[in-house]
Write a protein that holds these residues in place. Sequence first.
Motif, PDB file in Angstrom:
ATOM      1  N   PRO A  80      68.590  47.474  62.449  1.00 55.33           N
ATOM      2  CA  PRO A  80      69.707  47.464  61.490  1.00 55.33           C
ATOM      3  C   PRO A  80      69.344  46.700  60.213  1.00 55.33           C
ATOM      4  N   ARG A  81      70.020  47.075  59.115  1.00 54.16           N
ATOM      5  CA  ARG A  81      69.776  46.437  57.823  1.00 54.16           C
ATOM      6  C   ARG A  81      71.011  46.603  56.955  1.00 54.16           C
ATOM      7  N   ASP A  82      71.004  45.862  55.810  1.00 50.80           N
ATOM      8  CA  ASP A  82      72.058  45.959  54.788  1.00 50.80           C
ATOM      9  C   ASP A  82      73.437  45.749  55.396  1.00 50.80           C
ATOM     10  N   LEU A  83      73.587  44.666  56.130  1.00 48.69           N
ATOM     11  CA  LEU A  83      74.886  44.343  56.720  1.00 48.69           C
ATOM     12  C   LEU A  83      75.818  43.809  55.642  1.00 48.69           C
ATOM     13  N   SER A  84      77.077  44.239  55.678  1.00 57.27           N
ATOM     14  CA  SER A  84      78.081  43.805  54.718  1.00 57.27           C
ATOM     15  C   SER A  84      79.424  43.709  55.432  1.00 57.27           C
TER      16      SER A  84
ATOM     17  N   TRP B 250      75.642  39.012  62.101  1.00 57.81           N
ATOM     18  CA  TRP B 250      74.407  39.768  62.263  1.00 57.81           C
ATOM     19  C   TRP B 250      74.648  40.901  63.247  1.00 57.81           C
ATOM     20  N   VAL B 251      73.720  41.817  63.314  1.00 56.71           N
ATOM     21  CA  VAL B 251      73.843  43.005  64.159  1.00 56.71           C
ATOM     22  C   VAL B 251      72.638  43.057  65.078  1.00 56.71           C
TER      23      VAL B 251
ATOM     24  N   SER C 109      92.057  45.484  53.609  1.00 49.47           N
ATOM     25  CA  SER C 109      93.434  45.356  53.135  1.00 49.47           C
ATOM     26  C   SER C 109      93.930  43.953  53.477  1.00 49.47           C
ATOM     27  N   GLY C 110      95.252  43.786  53.546  1.00 51.80           N
ATOM     28  CA  GLY C 110      95.792  42.434  53.745  1.00 51.80           C
ATOM     29  C   GLY C 110      95.228  41.714  54.947  1.00 51.80           C
ATOM     30  N   THR C 111      95.274  42.287  56.160  1.00 60.22           N
ATOM     31  CA  THR C 111      94.811  41.635  57.397  1.00 60.22           C
ATOM     32  C   THR C 111      93.713  42.418  58.079  1.00 60.22           C
ATOM     33  N   ASP C 112      93.221  43.462  57.456  1.00 61.46           N
ATOM     34  CA  ASP C 112      92.177  44.296  58.060  1.00 61.46           C
ATOM     35  C   ASP C 112      90.841  43.985  57.404  1.00 61.46           C
ATOM     36  N   TYR C 113      89.819  43.878  58.282  1.00 62.16           N
ATOM     37  CA  TYR C 113      88.471  43.544  57.846  1.00 62.16           C
ATOM     38  C   TYR C 113      87.505  44.564  58.435  1.00 62.16           C
ATOM     39  N   GLU C 114      86.327  44.561  57.862  1.00 61.23           N
ATOM     40  CA  GLU C 114      85.355  45.574  58.291  1.00 61.23           C
ATOM     41  C   GLU C 114      83.957  45.072  58.010  1.00 61.23           C
ATOM     42  N   CYS C 115      83.036  45.469  58.895  1.00 58.74           N
ATOM     43  CA  CYS C 115      81.605  45.233  58.705  1.00 58.74           C
ATOM     44  C   CYS C 115      80.880  46.566  58.861  1.00 58.74           C
ATOM     45  N   SER C 116      79.910  46.790  58.002  1.00 59.08           N
ATOM     46  CA  SER C 116      79.123  48.036  58.046  1.00 59.08           C
ATOM     47  C   SER C 116      77.668  47.702  57.762  1.00 59.08           C
ATOM     48  N   TRP C 117      76.801  48.541  58.224  1.00 59.67           N
ATOM     49  CA  TRP C 117      75.364  48.333  58.057  1.00 59.67           C
ATOM     50  C   TRP C 117      74.648  49.672  58.113  1.00 59.67           C
ATOM     51  N   GLN C 118      73.355  49.615  57.850  1.00 63.85           N
ATOM     52  CA  GLN C 118      72.479  50.771  57.945  1.00 63.85           C
ATOM     53  C   GLN C 118      71.528  50.575  59.111  1.00 63.85           C
ATOM     54  N   TYR C 119      71.061  51.696  59.651  1.00 62.34           N
ATOM     55  CA  TYR C 119      70.172  51.607  60.811  1.00 62.34           C
ATOM     56  C   TYR C 119      69.039  52.601  60.633  1.00 62.34           C
ATOM     57  N   ASP C 120      67.808  52.119  60.906  1.00 67.78           N
ATOM     58  CA  ASP C 120      66.622  52.960  60.892  1.00 67.78           C
ATOM     59  C   ASP C 120      66.014  52.940  62.280  1.00 67.78           C
TER      60      ASP C 120
ATOM     61  N   SER D 223      78.142  53.857  66.397  1.00 68.73           N
ATOM     62  CA  SER D 223      78.761  53.715  65.089  1.00 68.73           C
ATOM     63  C   SER D 223      78.178  52.522  64.343  1.00 68.73           C
ATOM     64  N   ARG D 224      78.169  52.634  63.053  1.00 69.03           N
ATOM     65  CA  ARG D 224      77.621  51.572  62.222  1.00 69.03           C
ATOM     66  C   ARG D 224      78.724  50.830  61.473  1.00 69.03           C
ATOM     67  N   THR D 225      79.911  50.924  61.959  1.00 66.96           N
ATOM     68  CA  THR D 225      81.045  50.252  61.332  1.00 66.96           C
ATOM     69  C   THR D 225      81.909  49.625  62.413  1.00 66.96           C
ATOM     70  N   VAL D 226      82.346  48.405  62.164  1.00 70.92           N
ATOM     71  CA  VAL D 226      83.243  47.688  63.083  1.00 70.92           C
ATOM     72  C   VAL D 226      84.417  47.180  62.263  1.00 70.92           C
ATOM     73  N   GLN D 227      85.616  47.486  62.679  1.00 66.77           N
ATOM     74  CA  GLN D 227      86.830  47.004  62.034  1.00 66.77           C
ATOM     75  C   GLN D 227      87.520  45.996  62.946  1.00 66.77           C
ATOM     76  N   PHE D 228      88.038  44.921  62.365  1.00 60.46           N
ATOM     77  CA  PHE D 228      88.746  43.883  63.136  1.00 60.46           C
ATOM     78  C   PHE D 228      89.812  43.294  62.238  1.00 60.46           C
ATOM     79  N   TRP D 229      90.630  42.466  62.772  1.00 61.66           N
ATOM     80  CA  TRP D 229      91.727  41.845  62.025  1.00 61.66           C
ATOM     81  C   TRP D 229      91.840  40.391  62.421  1.00 61.66           C
ATOM     82  N   GLU D 230      92.753  39.690  61.808  1.00 63.42           N
ATOM     83  CA  GLU D 230      92.850  38.246  62.014  1.00 63.42           C
ATOM     84  C   GLU D 230      93.233  37.888  63.448  1.00 63.42           C
ATOM     85  N   GLN D 231      93.965  38.756  64.141  1.00 58.12           N
ATOM     86  CA  GLN D 231      94.364  38.452  65.524  1.00 58.12           C
ATOM     87  C   GLN D 231      93.189  38.428  66.479  1.00 58.12           C
ATOM     88  N   ASP D 232      92.052  38.909  66.022  1.00 56.59           N
ATOM     89  CA  ASP D 232      90.876  38.863  66.896  1.00 56.59           C
ATOM     90  C   ASP D 232      90.269  37.478  66.974  1.00 56.59           C
ATOM     91  N   GLY D 233      90.813  36.513  66.232  1.00 58.87           N
ATOM     92  CA  GLY D 233      90.360  35.138  66.341  1.00 58.87           C
ATOM     93  C   GLY D 233      89.235  34.776  65.414  1.00 58.87           C
TER      94      GLY D 233
END
Length: 738
Positions: free
Chosen positions: A48-52, A125-126, A57-68, A105-115
């Motif tokens: 994996p590379r290029d993690l971001s 990191w991935v 939105s207000g309480t929604d977050y996301e992480c995405s990356w590339q994979y070779d 999948s190369r995307t993970v979505q989470f929110w504040e309730q996940d702690g």
Amino acid sequence: MDMTGLPGTSKHIIFLLLCQLSASSRGDSCCVEKISYPDEASGPSLGPRDLSCYRVSGTDYECSWQYDGPEDNVAHFLWCCFAHPNPTHTSFGQECCCYFSSGRSRTVQFWEQDGISTLSKVNFWVESRLGNRTLKSQEISQYLYNWTKLTPPLGHIRVSRSRGELRMDWNVSDGAGAEVQLRRRMPTTNWTLGDCGPQVSSGLGVIGDIHGSSSESCLCPSENMAQEIQIRRRRRLSSGAPGGPWSNWSMSVCVPPEFLPQAEIKFLVEPLNQDGRRRLTMEGQTPQLAVPEGCRDRPGAQVKKHLVLVHMLACRCQARTWKTVPLGKTLDLSGAAYDLDVLAQTRFGRSIIQKWPLPAQELTETRTLNVIVEGNVTSMQWAAQPPGTAYCLEWQPWGQDRNHTDCTLIAPEEEDPAKMVTHTWSSKPTLDQEECYRITVFASKNPKNPMMWATVLSSYYFGGNVSRVGTPRHVSVRNHTEDSVSVEWTASQLSTCPGVLTQYVVRCEAEDGTWESELLVPPTKTQVTLNSLRSRVVYKVQVRADTAMLPGSWSRPQRFSVEVQISRLSIVFASLGSFASVLLVGSLGYIGLNRAAWHLCPPLPTPCGSTAVEFPGSQDKQAWQWRNPEDFPEVLYPRDALVVEMPRDRDDETESPQATPERALDTRWPLGTEGQVQGLSEARLPDLAREDCPRGDLAHVTLPLLLGDVTQGASVLGDLWWIHKTVEPGPPTLGQEA
């Protein structure tokens, strides 16, 4: 070996699975101890590379990356570690780690309730597990609350073109303060990045599909090739620093070229038929556009359809003069002039890719149009069409543009018993001006459709007083032969109006009333020859121009008479004959006078041709000189020699003077012996003058014929004193007697 294939990690995996099964909430129960294991060398091109990670939105977050790497049997895990922010929690201030499994999948979505803490710094990191190997990305540290990723333009992007630039506008609903980038490519180029700069919200959406949205825009140059354009956005803080990562690229916007290639459509027109319409067919193919790869299956860059705009130039007083039809449709048009424009329909509207003018065409058969002008009232009458037909009457000055055209629509009327249509008006425009008009009548049962008109009548009319205006001018008469003349005149003004002038009439009559004749001349000629005319008779000739409606007025009479004329050529021949006669008579007279003078006055002999001065052959070699120059006798003019031929005795043995040159006198005689000398002279003179005669028995004696005495009181031989001197033969010297 544990179940994961990694030494020392079995207990951690079991612990994580137990946490997930027993926990009632996703955030607190997944807090586990950070796992440490040796990194496996996987090569720089795998993993994996290029993690971001960012807030969506207000309480929604996301992480995405590339994979070779291989996609089969791969599993991705997102790990995050942070200091626990909850002061009531037993792990407050301690590092807490969580992970999220995303499978392939190369995307993970989470929110504040996940702690996961959003206000403090979080390390992400991935880990990608492929068989018995684990591939890990680089760690990043992020404050999630202030790092927001904006959405790209998801709705419709409106594209417009102006002054060589493309302008794209779209609606957004996630606030203002963003900066925009674009990338574009053409069929022959790769992606090119462009900057649209910071956006200032207008507060109003440009497109009404999103309520309460604001608008953003971007400019880019227009090209002569199709373009594929994508847009992305990024949050920009008030300080000017980036406030989040770049958004994803928007859907492709396909733009056609600024100038479309020209079409090559052929228009085939048939002649005007008896119904006053002509068939028009179209042949050819429209040009195909080259588009980028992402626009091959998307609208925008392609031409939607091709159309033909048919614009009728005549009868502009109708409600609508143009109509659009699909390209390739067969049309039946009237004999009026049209403009045909081939259109290409694109996202920017319609563009003209070919223009073709269709000129007007007149009916081949003649149809009568009656025009009556009485003062300010003008009436026109023509044959009627079936009931319910509307008419369009158009007239314009011949040779002028259509801006001076007058047009009148005539609504359908009840059927006339005489099968005629009469249109009368008393206000301007009137046809009383002295000029040529082109009058056309169109008919249609559907006057709202400009393609349904048919040509009923097309004619020309000359306004004003035709008899006066059409009178030929500058009539002239010239002699042609002894009994004929040539009559010429300038063309009538009616000849400039097609079909109005039908003929010229030439009338010639004798003033004594004994003869009269009229000749019909075609309207294209302005000369005629009058034959069988009598000499010394006065004639008068006149010319008029006739129309189909009425005859014209006679021109002013031209008087002439035929005189007997002598040809210039005959005069030249007569002059040449007279000159030749004079020359011949003069030559003959000169020759006759020369012959008469020769016979009357024969010429004297020349000295060179006379034998009177011949000497014996022996004397040719002697030189004679005068003894006393002062006693030189008078000069004797040459005289003709007297030749006496005497018979010669064959037995005479006397030698010739040439044989005895010594007999020549060489002594001077005294004056007292004059008589003796005279006797001697008489005795010897024949011998001295005798020569051998080549002509037989005749002796040739040459005696000088002397007219008059040589000297006074001198004897013949007394004065002939000389000295005999023997010299060598040579040319005679001065004083030698020839």
